[in-house]
Design an enzyme around this catalytic site. Structure first.
Site, PDB file in Angstrom:
ATOM      1  N   HIS A  55     -38.479  33.742 -44.483  1.00  0.00           N
ATOM      2  CA  HIS A  55     -37.268  33.646 -45.207  1.00  0.00           C
ATOM      3  C   HIS A  55     -36.087  33.652 -43.987  1.00  0.00           C
ATOM      4  CE1 HIS A  55     -38.601  33.972 -49.206  1.00  0.00           C
ATOM      5  NE2 HIS A  55     -39.380  35.121 -48.768  1.00  0.00           N
ATOM      6  N   ARG A  80     -44.561  36.509 -39.615  1.00  0.00           N
ATOM      7  CA  ARG A  80     -45.056  35.969 -40.873  1.00  0.00           C
ATOM      8  C   ARG A  80     -44.826  34.251 -40.790  1.00  0.00           C
ATOM      9  NH1 ARG A  80     -42.534  38.330 -46.521  1.00  0.00           N
ATOM     10  NH2 ARG A  80     -40.770  37.687 -45.663  1.00  0.00           N
ATOM     11  N   ASP A  94     -50.638  29.798 -31.052  1.00  0.00           N
ATOM     12  CA  ASP A  94     -50.631  29.075 -29.585  1.00  0.00           C
ATOM     13  C   ASP A  94     -49.516  29.658 -28.907  1.00  0.00           C
ATOM     14  OD1 ASP A  94     -53.171  27.646 -29.616  1.00  0.00           O
ATOM     15  OD2 ASP A  94     -52.260  25.706 -29.899  1.00  0.00           O
ATOM     16  N   GLN A 157     -50.654  38.130 -47.655  1.00  0.00           N
ATOM     17  CA  GLN A 157     -49.666  38.768 -48.555  1.00  0.00           C
ATOM     18  C   GLN A 157     -49.779  38.575 -49.880  1.00  0.00           C
ATOM     19  OE1 GLN A 157     -45.863  38.579 -46.959  1.00  0.00           O
ATOM     20  NE2 GLN A 157     -44.759  39.388 -48.875  1.00  0.00           N
ATOM     21  N   GLU A 159     -48.431  38.920 -53.543  1.00  0.00           N
ATOM     22  CA  GLU A 159     -47.115  39.143 -54.252  1.00  0.00           C
ATOM     23  C   GLU A 159     -46.871  38.336 -55.400  1.00  0.00           C
ATOM     24  OE1 GLU A 159     -44.249  37.259 -51.352  1.00  0.00           O
ATOM     25  OE2 GLU A 159     -45.969  36.028 -50.530  1.00  0.00           O
ATOM     26  N   ASP A 185     -41.429  39.553 -54.944  1.00  0.00           N
ATOM     27  CA  ASP A 185     -42.115  38.473 -55.858  1.00  0.00           C
ATOM     28  C   ASP A 185     -43.017  38.730 -56.672  1.00  0.00           C
ATOM     29  OD1 ASP A 185     -40.954  35.753 -54.496  1.00  0.00           O
ATOM     30  OD2 ASP A 185     -41.451  36.757 -52.655  1.00  0.00           O
TER      31      ASP A 185
END
Length: 272
Positions: A55, A80, A94, A157, A159, A185
């Site tokens: 987000h 995230r 990486d 996650q 949700e 969510d």
């Protein structure tokens, strides 16, 4: 002669081994995309910072800058990713992001896909580029390819209402180190948009905490309201995400303005 180094602690090291903290772990989002803000938060004394690529206005360059800014402090960096995509996951790894949260994991098969994305063949599908990558410090980490699983923490996650029903199976997937519950969510998928404190949502979160712990995995939850955070800690949450840089700035600046600026009945600043 080049230095031989090991990467810093991974998220799972907060809970197991000699570096385990022995208490509920607390962290926060850094969503602004700014390395300076990340460095300020890194010195606050929290256990981890969660750089948000889902987000927040973050790309590879800004995430790399924040990883470098946080690296000088003892808190753990967690990133995230935007979604469960093996190409993106490869790039984030990486960059040197050792602890990843993969959002919107609704099923055990989706969790297995995330596991495959973070592991090299034959156990997975992560592309091999350690000689070119910060993750292996450009091949200065001894035997990085053989030891990469030791450094990486995979957090999935949960949700959605579907994910809550599948929480035990998701947690049982080999290679999943932890489960992170997203009440916002989850509330939306339960028809309770914006009501993450609704009793039905809270009950679903607590069921998920119990299911994940029964599977023997680490479980945490996002909870910016202190009473909610403490309630989930009492319910057994191993870690709690308790705030965000942008939320702290928004609420703090609002509180400062409220001390000095008079507003009219419509909430607009009154004339000086």
């Amino acid at each position: 002669m080049p230095l031989r180094v090991d990467p810093p602690r991974s998220f799972k090291n907060l809970f197991v081994g000699d570096a385990a903290v022995g208490r509920t772990v607390a962290g926060m989002f850094v969503c602004s995309g700014d390395a300076g803000a990340a460095e300020i938060c890194a010195g606050a004394g929290l256990d981890y910072l969660l750089i948000d690529g889902e987000h927040g206005p973050n790309g590879l360059d800004s995430i790399l800058a924040q990883l470098r800014a946080i690296a000088g402090y003892p808190c753990v960096s967690v990133v995230r990713v935007p979604f469960n995509d093996p190409v993106l996951i490869k790039q984030y790894l990486d960059l040197g992001a050792q602890s990843l949260i993969v959002p919107m994991v609704d099923t055990a098969e989706s969790a297995r896909e995330a596991v495959r994305a973070v592991r090299y063949a034959p156990r997975g599908m992560r592309g091999v580029g350690s000689a070119l990558a910060r993750s292996a410090r450009w091949n200065r980490v001894p035997e990085y390819l053989q030891r990469a699983d030791d450094f990486i923490s995979l957090i999935v996650q949960v949700e959605s209402a579907e994910a809550v029903r599948n929480a035990a199976a998701i947690a049982a997937v080999d290679g999943v180190d932890a489960v992170f519950i997203g009440p916002s969510d989850l509330a939306a998928t339960m028809g309770l948009l914006g009501q993450q404190g609704h009793p039905e949502v809270v009950a679903a979160v607590k069921r998920t905490i119990a299911d994940v712990k029964a599977a023997g995995k680490i479980v945490g939850v996002n909870a910016f309201v202190e009473a909610d955070a403490r309630d989930y800690i009492e319910a057994g949450a191993d870690f709690v995400n308790v705030g965000a840089d942008v939320a702290l700035l928004a609420r703090g600046s609002e509180a400062l303005a409220a001390k000095y600026i008079t507003v009219d009945e419509g909430g607009r600043p009154a004339s000086y």
